[in-house]
Design an enzyme around this catalytic site. Structure first.
Site, mmCIF file in Angstrom:
data_model
loop_
_atom_site.group_PDB
_atom_site.id
_atom_site.type_symbol
_atom_site.label_atom_id
_atom_site.label_comp_id
_atom_site.label_asym_id
_atom_site.label_seq_id
_atom_site.Cartn_x
_atom_site.Cartn_y
_atom_site.Cartn_z
ATOM 1 N N TYR A 1 0.788 -1.237 -0.033
ATOM 2 C CA TYR A 1 -0.044 0.123 -0.087
ATOM 3 C C TYR A 1 0.825 1.369 -0.044
ATOM 4 C CZ TYR A 1 -3.090 3.594 1.575
ATOM 5 O OH TYR A 1 -3.839 4.932 1.690
ATOM 6 N N LYS B 1 -11.262 -8.990 5.236
ATOM 7 C CA LYS B 1 -11.929 -7.882 5.665
ATOM 8 C C LYS B 1 -12.622 -7.244 4.245
ATOM 9 C CE LYS B 1 -10.927 -3.219 6.964
ATOM 10 N NZ LYS B 1 -9.616 -2.209 7.080
ATOM 11 N N ASP C 1 -8.491 -3.518 -1.170
ATOM 12 C CA ASP C 1 -9.530 -2.601 -1.564
ATOM 13 C C ASP C 1 -9.065 -1.464 -2.427
ATOM 14 O OD1 ASP C 1 -9.913 -0.431 0.805
ATOM 15 O OD2 ASP C 1 -8.782 -2.216 1.431
#
Length: 521
Positions: free
Chosen positions: A264, A371, A299
């Site tokens: 990320y 998640k 995500d």
């Protein structure tokens, strides 16, 4: 193989490729250290506080050590050598004197080196034992007050910027049904190469991650846990330039989850890839020791790339995150692998596609508390449409047995949600889970149907992508530089924080690494 008719050989092939792609990255991480790894080691030894300008003493001390002898040897031997030579009576005083220019560090040799390493290990070991105690404390509290009554755990964000405003909002959210409270960080903190000190009352779209803020929120949620008769988990962010330090502080203050993704920071914050991989490995070793669940960030790929076309990049990243996490010592129950409900609702069969992607993740990682992230990219400001989309999102979560369900707001990604929006969102979650929470027991897609075919297609594309990555000269580093994930191109020789990376010398020593990698003595 579960509800999907996946080829077991394909699943094994995917994991083998992820290991082959990830292994060179681990080797690179083992060969380097960073300023944040060294500062985290000092924090584990008990060094905290900051000077009058707000610069933490760990920064001041490590900067002077680096200037005197270099980072490649580690800071531990030079620091404890100075203490043993009588330069100061404790770490704080040593940092103060070093900052004032009254201490010069050296690389000890022979008996002095042995004594310095032994002293540093003893000091750092105390911090790691404190993390061990906090883990036991969590386990005892769950046994005493009870755990969340069901899964998925309902995960809700608070983010006022003021820790003293966050606390009552977090407690209210727990009373309304939230099982996990995430205190989102202030915008830009991931790019700070230091961890602020103390309780903070000013943040931008979030609250600064500090040790004192961690302590205050954990204490408040413990109070609420006892009131409600169920343990309320606390989440923050171990990412950015200070990933190892924040991980250490989270372990010391008994946080339960941390956002911690292997790529990320590289993709979305332009942090140097080597810096990130070194830091994430150390931070995950701390999380493993602390019993902290990590949340990965797949995500985010779907906020920049098409959620149908790029679905296989999510699966690929999940496989890589799993490999990196397990190599660092994390167990299946600690792998909150991320994915999201981000397909354009105008796409034909969008709901069936979402089911296929979510069920694929569930089946590939059957023991992981996945998640599941709500829609953001296609929220338009139409609150009625947004509320319906969140209901569909919650239904997918029920149908595919997700582990952690982030509460979607109908005003998500449009404005900062009101507290009333949060209340309505929690009502949405409760309704779906009360009425359909066990629907996954009855849901079995047709063996040759749309959902099965789509899941197999995505897995096949993931295998193809991993094979392509493996074929690169420099493997994953080249793939990241080419924009493979999230369309972001991040070369290994560029990015923020590169100057804070050092290749380890032959005499490099870090007592924290020594203990965390399996030598508890």
């Amino acid at each position: 193989m579960g509800k999907l008719t996946l080829d077991a050989a394909d699943v094994r092939r995917a994991r083998t490729l992820a290991r082959q792609v990830g292994r060179p990255i681990v080797k690179t991480a083992q060969q380097h250290t960073t300023v944040s790894v060294e500062r985290a080691t000092l924090r584990l030894a008990g060094l905290s506080g900051a000077d009058a300008e707000g610069t933490p003493w760990v920064n001041r001390l490590s900067d002077v050590v680096r200037a005197d002898v270099g980072l490649e040897h580690g800071v531990s031997a030079p620091v404890w050598d100075a203490l043993l030579r009588g330069e100061a009576e404790d770490l704080v005083t040593l940092a103060q004197k070093a900052s004032a220019g009254s201490v010069t560090f050296r690389l000890p040799e022979g008996r002095d080196l042995t004594r310095a390493r032994s002293a540093s290990r003893k000091a750092v070991g105390k911090g790691i034992k404190q993390i061990d105690r906090r883990r036991v404390e969590r386990e005892r509290m769950i046994a005493k007050v009870g755990d969340a009554p069901r899964k998925p755990w309902i995960y809700l964000i608070v983010a006022t910027g003021d820790i003293y405003e966050d606390i009552p909002q977090a407690q209210a959210a727990a009373r309304e049904g939230a099982d996990v409270i995430a205190v989102i960080r202030s915008t830009g903190q991931s790019l700070l190469d230091f961890v602020p000190e103390g309780a903070t009352r000013e943040g931008f779209a979030g609250t600064y991650a500090t040790q004192e803020n961690f302590r205050l929120m954990r204490a408040a949620l413990d109070e609420t846990s006892r009131e409600l008769g169920r343990y309320v988990r606390l989440t923050n962010y171990a990412s950015g330039l200070c990933m190892p330090e924040i991980a250490a502080l989270a372990g010391l203050e008994r946080l339960d989850m941390m956002l911690n993704d292997s790529m990320y920071g590289i993709l979305f914050r332009d942090i140097n890839p080597i810096r990130t991989f070194v830091d994430q490995r150390f931070s995950r070793q701390v999380h493993a020791r602390a019993g902290i669940i990590i949340n990965t960030g797949e995500d985010n790929y779907l906020t920049t790339a098409d959620a149908v076309e790029a679905a296989h990049t999510v699966t690929t990243s999940q496989l890589l995150n799993e490999y990196f996490a397990k190599e660092a010592g994390l167990e299946d129950w600690q792998l909150g692998l991320g994915h999201a409900f981000e397909i354009d609702p105008a796409v034909p069969d969008s709901f069936r596609l979402e089911l296929a992607h979510a069920l694929l993740a569930r089946q590939l990682f059957p023991k992981a508390p996945l998640k599941w992230m709500p829609p953001t990219r296609h929220m338009t400001g139409d609150v009625f449409r947004g509320y319906l989309l969140d209901g569909f999102f919650n239904l997918v979560g029920a149908l595919t047995d997700q582990g952690i369900l982030l509460v979607g707001m109908m005003t998500e990604a449009v404005v900062t949600p009101w507290i009333s929006d949060r209340d309505l969102a929690l009502q949405n979650v409760r309704y779906v889970m009360d009425s359909a929470g066990k629907l996954h027991e009855d849901f079995h897609p047709a063996p040759g149907g749309f959902i099965n075919l789509r899941a197999r297609e995505v897995l096949g594309e993931s295998i193809g992508l991993l094979e392509d990555i493996k074929a690169h000269d420099n493997g994953l580093l080249d793939a990241i530089a080419d924009g493979t994930f999230g369309l972001m191109k991040r070369p290994a020789d560029k990015g923020r924080g590169l100057e804070g990376v050092a290749r380890k010398a032959a005499d490099y020593y870090n007592p924290a690494t020594e203990i965390l990698e399996g030598d508890p003595s």
